[in-house]
Enzyme design. Structure first.
Site: not given
Ligand code: BES
Ligand code: ZN
Ligand code: MN
Length: 506
Positions: A273, A278, A285, A296, A355, A357, A359
């Protein structure tokens, strides 16, 4: 840094610093007793004074007695923990802690007495030499010097690392230590790419960095821009990438020939990834800790570095590395929640949360990897906050199928000294990913089990043996450890290298 292996006794080795690992409660008999005697009883007195107790990786800098009976200038005594807990991960962290402990000091040559580690570690002296050398290289890593010139406070730039291993085969250990050095350098390459900020490393810049690494190390590379990606049908990749002024890049690197099978009959693909920032996109966010989202892209940096390391260790080993690089931004061109988008594999995805994204870009990248002939897939991604809440910063989450392939990846992880915890793909939860408008949503309104659902989503885009590694917890440290600074850790690089190296042709 030059790596030397000497079979002399530790007191006979000339170096600025001699590191002395202490396993368990030291008895000061045998060579350790001799070293203590020659130090004028300094080591024993440190123990009785209470200075040499506490947690693993605690260390004390001491003089070497001044009588000339020890040729090294100083001793660095470091606690390595109990013998039965001394695993491969500990050996790496020990090397790193030694090097980091010397930050700001003038050290040109560092000697490490290997025998205590070699005696306790499964795999003996060769394993110890490789892992400790890798640790020293990883320990020399300092993100404080990425942007600042002339920064001198960090771990010393060694001219020489001397592995001190009396009674061992110096030639074999040198080879092992050099392997460790190369793996450590690869990990550091991944860390610098990951640590660099988003105003510096856009998808385009990441592709340029990959390009120059590929040229330097004899890898084939193809970089797909937005027009071609759109025309090829990479709808999910473009759905994330389209929101930014910095256009996306699908980075494809390969060693060996197209579709070539390795010694294990695999065409292995590692997919990382690469979200260079992000923000969450339209599903933006909260601002708290949003700055961490420059990390990210760590999965992409990890697969790029792992391809380079594998090419350095065993040129021509068949390996495909794919890094979908995007910036996830809100703007007039961004994907909106509720947009329904066609994936490269033909499935229609209802993007309910922009968010989620990672996947999306992984889905198209994995489909593309299979199109390029991949028979076995591993993706690595900072995918969910949930995995770091569940497992913290020392253990990454893993999913996959079939179990035999998961087991192979876990065996590689064990060789690399890295920890993962397998989580289940709970098929019943797929029902929550159903969409009214498309084949599936990328985010379920009921986000209970969201960690499992993130992996279930990706599984809809693979048809071959596949493992997903969620490194959102392990990718970077928020605070310093004895063995690592803040920021990118290089986690999973060594696992991917070991996995690929298992298929190296003699
Ligand atoms: N890049 C984030 C995940 C992340 C969060 C990495 C904190 C490192 C530290 C990912 O793209 C994301 O935003 N995930 C969301 C998913 C949700 C929207 C289903 C999450 O983990 O809240
Ligand atoms: Zn992300
Ligand atoms: Mn995200």
């Amino acid at each position: 840094m030059q790596v030397r292996v000497v079979v002399d006794q530790p007191w006979d080795v000339k170096a600025d610093v001699l590191a002395v690992p202490i396993i368990g409660q030291p008895a000061y008999t045998g060579p350790l007793g001799e070293l203590d005697k020659r130090s004028g009883g300094e080591l024993k007195s440190l123990t009785s004074f209470g200075e040499l107790k506490g947690k693993r990786f605690k260390s004390v800098l001491a003089g070497s007695g001044g009588s000339g009976e020890i040729k090294a200038g100083r001793l660095l005594v470091i606690l390595a923990g109990d013998a039965d807990a001394l695993d491969r991960e500990t050996a790496v962290k020990l090397g790193a802690s030694v090097e980091r402990r010397l930050a700001g000091r003038k050290v040109g040559s560092l000697a490490i007495w290997l025998s205590p580690i070699a005696g306790a570690l499964e795999g003996g002296a060769a394993a110890a030499a490789e892992l400790v050398a890798r640790g020293v290289v990883e320990g020399s890593y300092d993100p404080a010097s990425i942007y600042r010139e002339g920064y001198e406070e960090g771990p010393p730039k060694l001219d020489q690392l001397v592995i001190v291993a009396p009674g061992e085969d110096a030639t074999a250990l040198k080879k092992a230590a050099e392997r460790g050095t190369i793996i450590g350098e690869g990990s550091n390459t991944a860390r610098t790419l990951a640590n660099r900020s988003s105003n510096d490393v856009s998808p385009e810049v990441l592709a340029e960095e990959a390009y120059s690494l590929a040229k330097e190390h004899g890898l084939w590379i193809d970089v797909i821009g937005p027009e071609k990606a759109t025309q090829m049908g990479m709808g999910l990749f473009m759905a994330v990438g389209r929101g930014s002024d910095n256009p996306p890049r699908m980075i494809v690197m390969r060693s060996g020939k197209a579709g070539e099978k390795d010694a294990l009959g695999r065409h292995l693909a590692i997919v990382g990834k690469g979200v260079c920032f992000d923000s969450g996109g339209i599903s933006i966010k909260p601002s708290d800790r949003m700055e961490e989202m420059k990390m990210d892209k760590t999965g992409a940096c990890t697969v790029i570095a792992a391809a380079v390391t594998t090419a350095r260790l065993a040129p021509g080993t068949p390996l495909l590395a794919i890094a979908p690089a995007v910036e996830n931004m809100p703007g007039p061109h961004s994907t909106r929640p509720g947009d329904v988008v066609k994936a490269l594999n033909g499935k229609w995805v209802d993007i309910t949360n922009t968010d989620a994204e990672g996947r999306l870009i992984l889905a198209d990248a994995l489909t593309y990897a299979e199109r390029l002939g991949a028979t076995h897939l591993v993706d690595v991604a900072t995918l969910t906050g949930a995995v770091s809440r569940a497992l913290g910063e020392l253990v990454a989450g893993a999913f996959g199928t079939p179990q035999a392939w998961v087991d192979e990846v876990f065996a590689a992880a064990a060789r690399a000294g890295e920890r993962y915890w397998q989580l289940p793909l709970i098929e019943e939860y797929r029902a929550d990913m159903e969409s009214w408008y498309g084949d599936l949503v990328n985010f379920s309104r009921n986000n209970e089990g969201g960690l499992v659902k993130s992996a279930l989503f990706i599984s809809e885009f693979v048809t071959k043996p596949w493992v997903h590694l969620d490194i959102a917890g392990t990718a970077y440290f928020r605070k310093v450890a004895p063995f690592a600074p803040r920021g990118a850790t290089g986690a999973s690089h060594a696992t991917l290298v070991e996995l690929a190296m298992a298929g190296a042709k003699a």
